[in-house]
Structure formats: structure tokens, C-alpha cells
Motif scaffolding. Structure first.
Motif, PDB file in Angstrom:
ATOM      1  N   ARG A 227      82.284 104.613  22.786  1.00  0.00           N
ATOM      2  CA  ARG A 227      83.540 105.109  22.258  1.00  0.00           C
ATOM      3  C   ARG A 227      83.696 104.652  20.814  1.00  0.00           C
TER       4      ARG A 227
ATOM      5  N   CYS B  34      87.144 104.183  17.767  1.00  0.00           N
ATOM      6  CA  CYS B  34      88.513 104.427  17.297  1.00  0.00           C
ATOM      7  C   CYS B  34      88.409 104.798  15.822  1.00  0.00           C
ATOM      8  N   ASN B  35      88.480 106.068  15.527  1.00  0.00           N
ATOM      9  CA  ASN B  35      88.124 106.558  14.204  1.00  0.00           C
ATOM     10  C   ASN B  35      89.138 106.234  13.120  1.00  0.00           C
ATOM     11  N   ASP B  36      90.383 105.962  13.491  1.00  0.00           N
ATOM     12  CA  ASP B  36      91.434 105.751  12.485  1.00  0.00           C
ATOM     13  C   ASP B  36      92.045 104.351  12.545  1.00  0.00           C
ATOM     14  N   THR B  37      91.455 103.465  13.345  1.00  0.00           N
ATOM     15  CA  THR B  37      92.096 102.174  13.575  1.00  0.00           C
ATOM     16  C   THR B  37      91.112 101.021  13.405  1.00  0.00           C
TER      17      THR B  37
ATOM     18  N   LEU C  87      90.182  97.331  14.512  1.00  0.00           N
ATOM     19  CA  LEU C  87      90.438  96.602  15.752  1.00  0.00           C
ATOM     20  C   LEU C  87      90.172  95.114  15.577  1.00  0.00           C
TER      21      LEU C  87
ATOM     22  N   PRO D 186      87.121 101.009  11.369  1.00  0.00           N
ATOM     23  CA  PRO D 186      87.327 102.301  12.025  1.00  0.00           C
ATOM     24  C   PRO D 186      86.026 103.092  12.137  1.00  0.00           C
TER      25      PRO D 186
ATOM     26  N   SER E  29      93.795  98.697  24.505  1.00  0.00           N
ATOM     27  CA  SER E  29      94.110 100.024  23.980  1.00  0.00           C
ATOM     28  C   SER E  29      92.873 100.837  23.628  1.00  0.00           C
ATOM     29  N   VAL E  30      91.709 100.203  23.565  1.00  0.00           N
ATOM     30  CA  VAL E  30      90.494 100.952  23.202  1.00  0.00           C
ATOM     31  C   VAL E  30      90.127 101.964  24.282  1.00  0.00           C
TER      32      VAL E  30
ATOM     33  N   ASP F 290      91.841 104.288  25.114  1.00  0.00           N
ATOM     34  CA  ASP F 290      92.336 105.583  24.644  1.00  0.00           C
ATOM     35  C   ASP F 290      91.464 106.178  23.541  1.00  0.00           C
ATOM     36  N   CYS F 291      90.460 105.427  23.075  1.00  0.00           N
ATOM     37  CA  CYS F 291      89.595 105.931  21.997  1.00  0.00           C
ATOM     38  C   CYS F 291      88.604 106.944  22.557  1.00  0.00           C
TER      39      CYS F 291
END
Length: 359
Positions: free
Chosen positions: A285, A287-290, A292, A310, A346-347, A349-350
């Protein structure tokens, strides 16, 4: 410098029973910054420690893509921690930034920025590896790494009092061809000097001048010690023994104690390359905009150790409360055994990645 170091030793002698781990975990024991390095290439000379705990958690591996550096660089400061010396800094490479400590009093992290004499018998070539024995503002007392001291046992001190500008994290010197003969040439000796060995399990006394007093001994272990004769007079030979860490030992010895090579040069067994951190993981996975927060689990506590940029891929391995244990798609990072790397829950949801792009 020496008077200052003696004073430091005297002041810390009352705490001789304090353990290394206790020094590393005590913030009050840390000095102000003594020396600084900025954006220096990190050549994987030591284990990264979780800041303030002394717990080893990762290696920042040396990585290249052709002529392009793909490993980490560090911006760091040298601090004393009681009798220890710590490099405290930030390691930044493709995809990831880590905050960590390195115990540079235990591991030879630095290199000599220029050639230097080392006692009566030693020559420190440019790029030679050294360990920091002690430090004060702007200066460090350094010694060769342990492996460089095996071929020669000096009678005098081999510590050097250097300004921090003479220490580097990334001086690269790679003589062409045979590295040992390349070091001979760099030190000003003939690269074609005849090769001679000190026989295995044998000690050979050496002097600084022809016919002079003994200053130490060349010593071979279970393998012959490879050296080169750069001069001969009467029954003595001037022997030079280069080491893999860039230190050369020079001394006059009895020529009859040397052996003509009996086959290929004796070499230690090279270490195996570590396995890729990307092997075995699935379900990637990103998270392209966040950005971490990256953490590890240490003695029942979760401690933040850095930031994942990101778009960097990761694979979820298990659920751990409010966190997820993950494997990162970062090729320059190798975790120590039993270290669990964590990202926030929360990852989940990526989005999944159809194709892994390793960093």
C-alpha cells in the motif's frame, strides 16, 4: 586537549559502575554539541540506536544505482554521554527520514580527511577508519579501528588529537588494482615492492630505524600476515603492512623472519550481503498525500523514530493495537532482529499498489 581529557576522566571516575545503557539513556549526561556534519553521505559503518534508549534498531545500508547515491545522508552533531561519545542526528534517504544515535566511541564511523602519522610505526592514509575515543569542543581524540591494530602491537600511543574538520563521514579513496599495493603508492612507497609474509602464529619485533630500538611487533594469527619490503640493509628489511581500514604499519625487522609468499595472498572471508528488506512481503500500500510517523516497539513502549514520505510503499504484517506492524519499501534500511516497525492504524485506508516502486 590532553589535560582536558584527563580532567574529564577524573570527573567521571566516580561513576565507573554506570553501564553503557545508563549513559545512553540519561539526557542529563549529554554535553552540548562538540562538532557538526551536514548532509554527509552515510556509508553504513555502525548500527543506528533509538535516540535516548541505546537500543539498536536498524542499519542505514550503503546503496548505489550506477554512479548515483541511493543510500542515506546524515546531518548530525557529536556529543559526550559520560565516558561515551555519541553522534546524534537525522538520517535521510529515499523515502524515509530517521532520528537516531550512533555510539562512535564503540564503532569506527569516521574517516581521516588527510594522511597523518600514527605514533612511530603507523601511517593513517586519507580515508582510513578511526574510532572516537573522547571529544571536546571542536576536537576529538581518535584511535584506529580494532582490526587495524591486529597486525601490529605498538609500544607507544596511537591516539591522535584532531580538529573535527579532519574527520569525515564519506572520504572515498579506492586505489586501482590490488588495494594493499594501492595503499603503498598513496603512502609514497613503490607499488611494485616485493611481497613478504610474517608466518602464521609468529611475532616479529620492529624498530623505527635500521638497527634501532624496538617500537612494537608485527604479529600474524592463524593466517600469514601480508606485507611488502620497501628497503633492505644488511640482515634487516623495512616492512610495510597495509590494512583494510587504511592504516599502514612500517618498521625494520630481521629479514630472516620473513617468508616468501606461498600461494595467493591470505584474505579474510568477506561478509555476506544482507537479504533484501523487500523479500517475502505482499499486499503493498501507499499513502500518496500523507507523511506518516514511523515508530518502533521498545520494551513495551512505542517510540517515534522518523517520518515516511508520501507515496512510499509499505506492506502490513499484523495489527498491534492502534498501530500496524509493517515492512517498508525502502531498500537502504535493514532492521535489527526482533525490531517491529510501526505505522498508525489509519494506513489501512491507504490504497493498494499494483506495482511496487522501491525507494
Amino acid at each position: 586537549m590532553r589535560r582536558g581529557l584527563l580532567l574529564v576522566c577524573a570527573l567521571t571516575s566516580c561513576a565507573a559502575n554506570t553501564t553503557r545503557e545508563e549513559w545512553l539513556t540519561n539526557p542529563a549526561a549529554r554535553s552540548e554539541g562538540l562538532c557538526w556534519w551536514r548532509n554527509a553521505r552515510w556509508e553504513d559503518r555502525a548500527t543506528l540506536l533509538v535516540r535516548g534508549t541505546g537500543e539498536p534498531f536498524a542499519r542505514a545500508r550503503e546503496r548505489w544505482a550506477g554512479d548515483t547515491w541511493r543510500g542515506a545522508s546524515t546531518t548530525a552533531v557529536l556529543r559526550r554521554a559520560g565516558p561515551l561519545v555519541v553522534l546524534q542526528g537525522e538520517w535521510t534517504g529515499p523515502g524515509l527520514t530517521l532520528n537516531a544515535d550512533v555510539d562512535v566511541s564503540a564503532q569506527a564511523v569516521f574517516r581521516a580527511y588527510q594522511p597523518l602519522r600514527l605514533g612511530q610505526a603507523g601511517l593513517l592514509s586519507k580515508g582510513a577508519h578511526v574510532r572516537v575515543h573522547d571529544a571536546l569542543t571542536g576536537r576529538a581524540l581518535v584511535v584506529p579501528e580494532e582490526d587495524a591494530l591486529r597486525p601490529f602491537r605498538p609500544d607507544d600511543s596511537v591516539a591522535l588529537d584532531l580538529g573535527c574538520d579532519l574527520l569525515s563521514l564519506s572520504v572515498t579513496v579506492e586505489p586501482p588494482g590490488d588495494p594493499a599495493r594501492g595503499l603503498l603508492a598513496l603512502a609514497g612507497f613503490s607499488a611494485t615492492a616485493p611481497e613478504r609474509w610474517v608466518p602464521e602464529n609468529f611475532s616479529l619485533p620492529a624498530s623505527a630505524q635500521f638497527g634501532g630500538a624496538t617500537i612494537g611487533s608485527f604479529k600474524a594469527d592463524e593466517r600469514p600476515l601480508r606485507g611488502f619490503v620497501v628497503e633492505e640493509r644488511g640482515d634487516e628489511a623495512r616492512l610495510v603492512v597495509p590494512t583494510a581500514s587504511g592504516v599502514l604499519w612500517v618498521g625494520w625487522v630481521a629479514a630472516e623472519g620473513l617468508q616468501v609468499p606461498q600461494g595467493p595472498a591470505p584474505q579474510p572471508v568477506p561478509p555476506k550481503d544482507p537479504p533484501s528488506p523487500l523479500s517475502g512481503a505482499t499486499d503493498w500500500r501507499a499513502c500518496n498525500d500523507t507523511e506518516l510517523q514511523v515508530s518502533i516497539e521498545s520494551h513495551g513502549r512505542v517510540i517515534e523514530v522518523g517520518q515516511l514520505k508520501p507515496g512510499v510503499a509499505f506492506s502490513v504484517l499484523s495489527r498491534r493495537g492502534d498501530y500496524r506492524e509493517v515492512n517498508l519499501g525502502v531498500e537502504w534500511l535493514d532492521l535489527e532482529p526482533d525490531v517491529r516497525l510501526l505505522l498508525p492504524a489509519s494506513v489501512n485506508d491507504c490504497p493498494r499498489q499494483k506495482q511496487l516502486g522501491a525507494w
